[in-house]
Design a protein around this motif. Structure first.
Motif, mmCIF file in Angstrom:
data_model
loop_
_atom_site.group_PDB
_atom_site.id
_atom_site.type_symbol
_atom_site.label_atom_id
_atom_site.label_comp_id
_atom_site.label_asym_id
_atom_site.label_seq_id
_atom_site.Cartn_x
_atom_site.Cartn_y
_atom_site.Cartn_z
ATOM 1 N N GLU A 57 0.809 -1.220 0.000
ATOM 2 C CA GLU A 57 0.000 0.000 0.000
ATOM 3 C C GLU A 57 0.842 1.270 0.000
ATOM 4 O O GLU A 57 0.353 2.338 -0.363
ATOM 5 C CB GLU A 57 -0.947 0.004 1.204
ATOM 6 C CG GLU A 57 -2.165 -0.894 1.025
ATOM 7 C CD GLU A 57 -3.044 -0.460 -0.149
ATOM 8 O OE1 GLU A 57 -3.359 0.749 -0.265
ATOM 9 O OE2 GLU A 57 -3.387 -1.324 -0.964
ATOM 10 N N LYS A 58 2.099 1.163 0.402
ATOM 11 C CA LYS A 58 2.905 2.384 0.414
ATOM 12 C C LYS A 58 3.077 2.931 -1.000
ATOM 13 O O LYS A 58 3.195 4.151 -1.195
ATOM 14 C CB LYS A 58 4.262 2.144 1.075
ATOM 15 C CG LYS A 58 5.279 1.343 0.271
ATOM 16 C CD LYS A 58 6.614 1.294 1.029
ATOM 17 C CE LYS A 58 7.713 0.603 0.226
ATOM 18 N NZ LYS A 58 9.002 0.608 0.950
ATOM 19 N N TYR A 59 3.066 2.055 -1.992
ATOM 20 C CA TYR A 59 3.203 2.523 -3.372
ATOM 21 C C TYR A 59 1.940 3.231 -3.845
ATOM 22 O O TYR A 59 2.005 4.219 -4.578
ATOM 23 C CB TYR A 59 3.555 1.355 -4.292
ATOM 24 C CG TYR A 59 4.875 0.716 -3.953
ATOM 25 C CD1 TYR A 59 6.040 1.478 -3.879
ATOM 26 C CD2 TYR A 59 4.972 -0.642 -3.694
ATOM 27 C CE1 TYR A 59 7.254 0.907 -3.553
ATOM 28 C CE2 TYR A 59 6.186 -1.227 -3.370
ATOM 29 C CZ TYR A 59 7.327 -0.443 -3.299
ATOM 30 O OH TYR A 59 8.532 -1.011 -2.973
ATOM 31 N N LYS A 60 0.800 2.744 -3.420
ATOM 32 C CA LYS A 60 -0.453 3.428 -3.764
ATOM 33 C C LYS A 60 -0.503 4.808 -3.112
ATOM 34 O O LYS A 60 -0.919 5.801 -3.731
ATOM 35 C CB LYS A 60 -1.651 2.598 -3.298
ATOM 36 C CG LYS A 60 -3.024 3.233 -3.586
ATOM 37 C CD LYS A 60 -3.259 3.377 -5.081
ATOM 38 C CE LYS A 60 -4.696 3.750 -5.405
ATOM 39 N NZ LYS A 60 -5.075 5.088 -4.950
ATOM 40 N N LYS A 61 -0.036 4.895 -1.879
ATOM 41 C CA LYS A 61 0.009 6.194 -1.195
ATOM 42 C C LYS A 61 0.963 7.148 -1.910
ATOM 43 O O LYS A 61 0.675 8.349 -2.020
ATOM 44 C CB LYS A 61 0.440 6.002 0.265
ATOM 45 C CG LYS A 61 -0.570 5.239 1.118
ATOM 46 C CD LYS A 61 -0.002 4.963 2.512
ATOM 47 C CE LYS A 61 -0.975 4.138 3.350
ATOM 48 N NZ LYS A 61 -0.390 3.794 4.680
ATOM 49 N N ALA A 62 2.090 6.640 -2.378
ATOM 50 C CA ALA A 62 3.040 7.484 -3.108
ATOM 51 C C ALA A 62 2.439 7.953 -4.426
ATOM 52 O O ALA A 62 2.617 9.116 -4.824
ATOM 53 C CB ALA A 62 4.328 6.715 -3.350
ATOM 54 N N LEU A 63 1.719 7.064 -5.115
ATOM 55 C CA LEU A 63 1.036 7.455 -6.350
ATOM 56 C C LEU A 63 0.032 8.569 -6.087
ATOM 57 O O LEU A 63 -0.061 9.544 -6.846
ATOM 58 C CB LEU A 63 0.344 6.246 -6.968
ATOM 59 C CG LEU A 63 1.245 5.226 -7.671
ATOM 60 C CD1 LEU A 63 0.514 3.906 -7.871
ATOM 61 C CD2 LEU A 63 1.723 5.771 -9.005
#
Length: 399
Positions: free
Chosen positions: A129-135
């Protein structure tokens, strides 16, 4: 001269540090060119954050450009070490809350958005989920990005009223893909407007080319007092623009109003690319509107970008299939004129302009002498990434 000295000094340090390990590793000459170049870069830069000659962690467009290309290689040939190399950069830079090392939303720089493109695939593959937050964080920049009255994004907060062709590649494909993946159809009109507005501001009716940038306030020293345009059509700026067009079109629905205008711009770019292709080498010049003139030189990054863009535009049906001849000639010429291979099979891409810009603290005038005297170096990511993508397009044709 001082900038050239520091580039040389840093490159020497890198060579001394990595020389033994790089020379000890082999790249198989039987592999496809896309894989050979990727493996060569992974040997030169054992840690993916080191790409673009970096001595410390940096979140900027070059890492995204090259690692996105490497993920394309992984998707095509399935070598897990390539995917791991790209994911390692994302994992190093992005924290659990989605914040990104060395990224500041307050800078409002389109250059900082481009590396986000690879996160779409990494999020799909890892489900972290950290990648979705970064996106989501990177997407939020578009809501606060300064604009001109016609809606065109400023290239950076520190460059008021300026649209640069570079910025279209940095922002528009990410913007379009985010809209597509998150069902935000209202965003497509904004993406399209960026292309139309930048074309209107930078188009030169005398030669059909697009100049590097425009200051709509017409106050910068590099800007024409009447049009606001910069003085020349820089090869890589046109290359960024061409790649932005073919990549953003992947996500803009065919029925979307204004999409035909984007295709018209791409078709004009193709006309100019064909017209200015060097008949002997198949490459393109650093300063397009001065092609062949004294001091100008055939430059690898814009050549790679044009080859990739022509290959893809033909494959997708955006331009006439006759342009495949332009892409094939450019591809063959690139291998003959910009590629060197050492005794261990490591591939080097030569003659890339390291950097070129306009204005700034150390003022860049954007005149002809400026462009032809900027540093030239080997294995610049802005040549490496696009040529990996061009190779993949050629390899797809062979299949």
């Amino acid at each position: 001269m001082k900038r050239n000295f520091f580039y040389a000094l840093f490159s020497l340090g890198v060579c001394l540090t990595l020389g033994n390990s790089a020379s000890a590793q082999q790249v198989d000459a039987k592999l496809p060119w896309s894989v050979r170049i990727t493996e060569s870069e992974m040997i030169r830069w054992p840690e993916s954050w080191q790409l673009d000659f970096q001595p410390k962690l940096k979140w900027d467009y070059c890492h995204g450009l090259e690692l996105q290309a490497m993920l394309d290689v992984y998707d095509t040939y399935g070598d897990q070490k390539i995917a791991d190399y790209a994911i390692a950069y994302a994992d190093t830079m992005i924290h659990d809350d989605g914040s990104i090392t060395a990224y500041k939303l307050s800078e409002q720089s389109l250059d900082r958005v481009n590396s986000g493109k690879m996160l779409f695939r990494i999020y799909e593959q890892t489900k972290n989920e950290k990648y979705k937050k970064a996106l989501d964080l990177l997407y939020s920049q578009f809501a606060v990005q300064p604009r001109n009255a016609d809606g065109g994004f400023w290239h950076k907060k520190i460059y008021p009223n300026q649209m640069w062709l570079d910025g279209l590649y940095m922002g528009a494909p990410f913007y379009a893909e985010y809209a597509f993946r998150n069902t935000r159809p209202n965003d497509y009109a904004d993406v399209i407007n960026q292309f139309i507005t930048s074309a209107r501001h930078t188009y030169d009716p005398k030669n059909g080319l697009y100049r590097h940038a425009c200051d709509v306030s017409r106050t910068e020293r590099w800007a024409d007092p009447v049009t606001g345009q910069s003085k020349h059509s820089w090869g890589r700026a046109m290359g960024w623009y061409a790649m932005a067009l073919v990549d953003a079109l992947d996500f803009i629905p065919k029925h979307e109003a204004g999409r035909d205008s984007v295709l018209a711009i791409l078709n004009n770019v193709a006309v100019q690319v064909k017209r200015l292709q060097d008949p002997k080498t198949g490459g393109w010049y650093q300063v397009l509107d001065k092609s062949g003139e004294k001091g100008n030189y055939l430059e690898s990054s814009c050549s790679a970008m044009f080859v990739y863009s022509m290959f893809k535009a033909v494959r997708m049906g955006y331009i006439d299939k006759s342009y495949l001849d332009v892409a094939l000639k450019g591809y063959k010429g690139f291998l003959e004129n910009f590629i060197q291979v050492d005794k261990n099979g490591l591939v080097t891409i030569t003659r890339a302009c390291a950097v070129a810009g306009l204005g700034g603290k150390v003022y860049r005038s954007g005149d002809y002498e400026y462009y032809i005297n900027e540093t030239i170096r080997d294995n610049d990511p802005k040549a490496v990434g696009p040529f990996i993508m061009a190779c993949l397009e050629f390899e797809r044709l062979q299949k």
